[in-house]
Design an enzyme around this catalytic site. Structure first.
Site, PDB file in Angstrom:
ATOM      1  N   HIS A 166      53.918  37.716 -16.421  1.00  0.00           N
ATOM      2  CA  HIS A 166      55.188  36.992 -16.385  1.00  0.00           C
ATOM      3  C   HIS A 166      54.903  35.588 -15.864  1.00  0.00           C
ATOM      4  CE1 HIS A 166      59.770  37.102 -15.395  1.00  0.00           C
ATOM      5  NE2 HIS A 166      59.512  36.606 -16.583  1.00  0.00           N
ATOM      6  N   HIS A 171      61.660  45.766 -22.297  1.00  0.00           N
ATOM      7  CA  HIS A 171      61.568  44.356 -21.897  1.00  0.00           C
ATOM      8  C   HIS A 171      60.441  44.185 -20.882  1.00  0.00           C
ATOM      9  CE1 HIS A 171      62.790  41.031 -19.059  1.00  0.00           C
ATOM     10  NE2 HIS A 171      62.813  40.386 -20.200  1.00  0.00           N
TER      11      HIS A 171
END
Length: 744
Positions: free
Chosen positions: A323, A278
């Site tokens: 992110h 992830h």
């Protein structure tokens, strides 16, 4: 590593960009156990290939040698090299004292000096290598192995695994005794639980007692291969027996038959669990940490088969990965694709899934598509029309599968649907129950925001839906969307190459409903499902993957940069099947026959001892450790989750002995994992030292050496020689234990 993927190269990319094809990096650990790189730019392509290919071949051969030869001999040689700082070929008393203190031995200096003098047989004030070996053999006395040897020699019973091993640290009357091949084979079959022919037993003993020097000389190699002594005259000494017992590759806790690629790789991709990462680009937390291409390289080399790319518009029309809406570092999409092409199939040839979270404009999506077509070249797998079954790992060998939003034949650009993690995280706070119930209390279907079911009516879209460029859609092998229900009428309407992602919180709700789980398992026989951590895990901690695996989910994505218990359980799972990144699901999930489940079992574990434990973090300096062992059992059934903790051994990380017995009842052995943590007790808190984790169905009976890894799952430097010594016994689970669990 080939190319310019390290942070140092990335920092100077504008200066050295034209030398990418002549660049490589050597990743190594410093004496302080810190990962460092030596970045090299060759003067010409010819010199580059000479250096890179030569170093690659050397490291491969060295790795193979270390797997097959006596770990004990390798360890002693490593200690000699560490102590001989001046490379003089001999060791002074000062060098030996420093070495002993660095390997967690609690011994006064005056006693070390006295021992040094007694083993300096030629009395010249220096140790040669043979004197050093004798000194270390005495220092590394193993009363636990001596107790087993005494029992074999004397014929004393070792059958009762519930009883602690009778260890006498002072006396070893059978040190000079020998046993026959018959005695060794009998011990191996009765106590270790494995059938062994006499010729195979001889081969095992010879292999575990060989050293690199034995095969360097053709004469020695011929001597080993040409040993024609009759089996009836073949005798085994204690030292040769000990080397067999301590060989974690051939005789360790992990069943060596399952450490290689042994499973059928010709079944549909949906039949396998896949090692999945992830937010692969992050080096730390989810808000402020750096991002790096090296993270992709690291995970791929560990056998990870699904990596995530969060894609955003970057400067000058070049997509970036980071992110979104945080202060995390940014890296170029192009560099990640290049690294995936170069390193994706080094550790394993089986297919890689690129989980694309797409936030880019249409123009930069077109750039993404071009970069992947050009960068992935022949490895890029193109989608198949009317896909009813996803091809097998073998059919997709050395292929990269793009997962993301795509345009279906029934959709316009405005109608594309996806499974964006950020979108799901926003829904978590006000999410409705995962199932509603009808008037009779029976569950109906899963709630949804949109669906990948081609036969269902279209729902109202959210404002400004994300569009997908046709060029990107055309190379997307696995389309994404949201499932309305796992019931057959909905699942069967979805093409096999359409999949969905589910957050940890949503999965936890689903797992509470047996009907949902049963339908999900059936759905996952044909389709892929991906699970990811909830958005509040900003520290990059992980959730326990066992529950999602129990529902047949293939891509259970974890934060590989965080070495916590869930990551360690995941690491242990994918040690199976040759670390190829794919592990076949249990038979009952493939066949749909729940009667094919494994029977429950009772596992007895005697944590006997450890040897050569490093200090926390592999540090060379610091206090002598006070080790203890924690055992974690993690399974899908609440009753399968248990822990056990040994007492603490004070001031001994070199050869601590616990000799404590624990018993665990395991009801779902096909999806239960045993993890050992070695910890250093301190006044305020305990520090992590090392771990190992294994699936229950990969654990062998008997007295076994357990290989230990550092927090990131690597056995490097001092961790290469660290091990636990345990005894395992497995028996069917008594009916009374099953009855009490069902009542609970």
């Amino acid at each position: 590593m080939q190319g310019q993927t390290t942070p140092q190269f990335q920092r100077w990319i504008s200066v050295f960009d034209d030398a990418k094809e002549k660049s490589f990096s050597i990743v190594y650990l410093s004496k302080d156990n810190e990962e460092r790189t030596l970045d090299v730019i060759a003067p010409s392509p010819e010199v580059f290939h000479l250096c890179y290919d030569g170093i690659s071949a050397l490291t491969k051969k060295f790795r193979e040698q270390r797997e097959n030869f006596s770990l004990d001999a390798l360890y002693l040689k490593s200690l000699w090299d560490r102590a001989d700082n001046d490379h003089s070929g001999s060791l002074t008393s000062k060098e030996v004292i420093h070495l002993v203190q660095s390997i967690n031995v609690n011994m006064p200096v005056n006693k070390i000096k006295a021992m040094y003098k007694s083993f300096d047989t030629d009395d010249n004030g220096e140790f040669d290598f043979n004197e050093f070996i004798e000194f270390m053999t005495f220092l590394r006395k193993r009363p636990d192995l001596e107790a087993i040897w005494d029992a074999i020699v004397s014929g004393r019973s070792l059958y009762d695994s519930q009883q602690i091993l009778a260890i006498d640290a002072e006396n070893f009357p059978s040190r000079d005794a020998v046993i026959s091949l018959d005695q060794f084979v009998r011990f191996w079959e009765e106590i270790q639980g494995e059938h062994l022919e006499q010729d195979a037993a001889r081969d095992l003993i010879e292999l575990c007692n060989s050293t690199m020097s034995d095969t360097k000389s053709p004469r020695n190699k011929k001597r080993l291969e040409g040993n024609t002594q009759p089996n009836s005259e073949y005798l085994i000494s204690y030292n040769r027996f000990a080397n067999v017992m301590l060989n974690h590759t051939r005789c360790g806790l992990f069943n060596s038959a399952k450490a290689v690629e042994y499973q059928d790789m010709t079944l549909p991709l949906s039949y396998y669990y896949m090692s999945s990462s992830h937010n692969t680009y992050l080096e730390g937390d989810q808000l402020t940490s750096a991002s790096s291409v090296k993270r992709y390289v690291n995970d791929l080399l560990l056998g990870c088969r699904c990596v995530e790319l969060d894609c955003w518009d970057g400067p000058d029309g070049n997509p970036i990965i980071y992110h979104g809406h945080t202060m995390t570092g940014k890296i170029m999409f192009r560099d990640v694709i290049k690294a995936i092409y170069e390193y994706g199939f080094v550790a394993t040839p089986y297919p890689i899934v690129l989980s694309i979270e797409n936030h880019c404009s249409l123009e930069q999506q077109r750039t993404m598509a071009r970069i992947m077509v050009e960068g992935l070249k022949e490895t890029l797998a193109l989608p198949v029309k009317n896909c009813r079954t996803i091809p097998s790992p073998k059919e997709l060998m050395r292929k990269v599968l793009i997962k993301g939003k795509r345009l279906s034949e029934q959709q316009s650009e405005e109608d594309d649907a996806g499974d964006d993690e950020d979108e799901d995280d926003r829904e978590e706070g006000a999410e409705r129950p995962s199932e509603s119930a009808d008037a009779g209390g029976r569950p109906s279907t899963l709630q949804r925001t949109s669906t990948v079911s081609s036969g269902s009516s279209k729902k109202a879209k959210k404002e400004k839906p994300q569009k997908t460029h046709p060029d990107l859609s055309a190379i997307t092998y696995l389309g994404t969307g949201k499932m309305k229900s796992f019931a057959a009428e909905h699942s069967n309407a979805v093409p096999a190459d359409m999949m969905a992602s589910y957050s940890e919180m949503k999965v936890n709700k689903y797992l509470k409903n047996a009907e949902i789980v049963a339908n999900w398992i059936e759905h996952n026989r044909v389709h892929l499902s991906r699970i990811y951590p909830k958005g509040t895990r900003i520290d990059s901690s992980n959730y326990m993957p066992v529950g999602p695996w129990e529902a047949g989910n293939q891509l259970v994505a974890l934060n590989f940069q965080t070495g916590d218990l869930p990551y360690h359980v995941n690491f242990g799972k994918f040690l199976e099947n040759g670390r190829c990144g794919y592990v076949l699901k249990p038979e009952y999930m493939i066949s749909g026959d729940t009667s094919a489940r494994m029977e429950g079992l009772r596992m007895t574990i005697n944590v006997i001892s450890a040897t050569q434990l490093p200090k926390p973090g592999g540090a060379q300096k610091g206090e002598i450790i006070d080790p203890f062992v924690k055992i974690f059992v993690n399974g899908p059934d609440a009753a399968d989750n248990a822990e056990g903790t040994t007492r603490t051994v004070v001031d001994n990380g070199f050869n601590p002995v616990w000799n404590q017995v624990f018993t665990f009842d395991i009801r779902r052995p096909e999806n239960t994992y045993v993890t050992f943590y070695v910890m250093d007790e301190d006044v305020l808190s305990s520090e992590f030292i090392a771990f190992t984790s294994l699936p229950v169905n990969c654990i062998r009976n008997g007295f076994r050496t357990v290989r230990l890894y550092n927090i990131n799952g690597k056995a490097e430097q001092d961790f290469e020689y660290a091990s636990l010594f345990v005894r395992i016994s497995v028996e069917p689970l008594p009916a009374s234990a099953l009855a009490s669990a069902s009542r609970g």
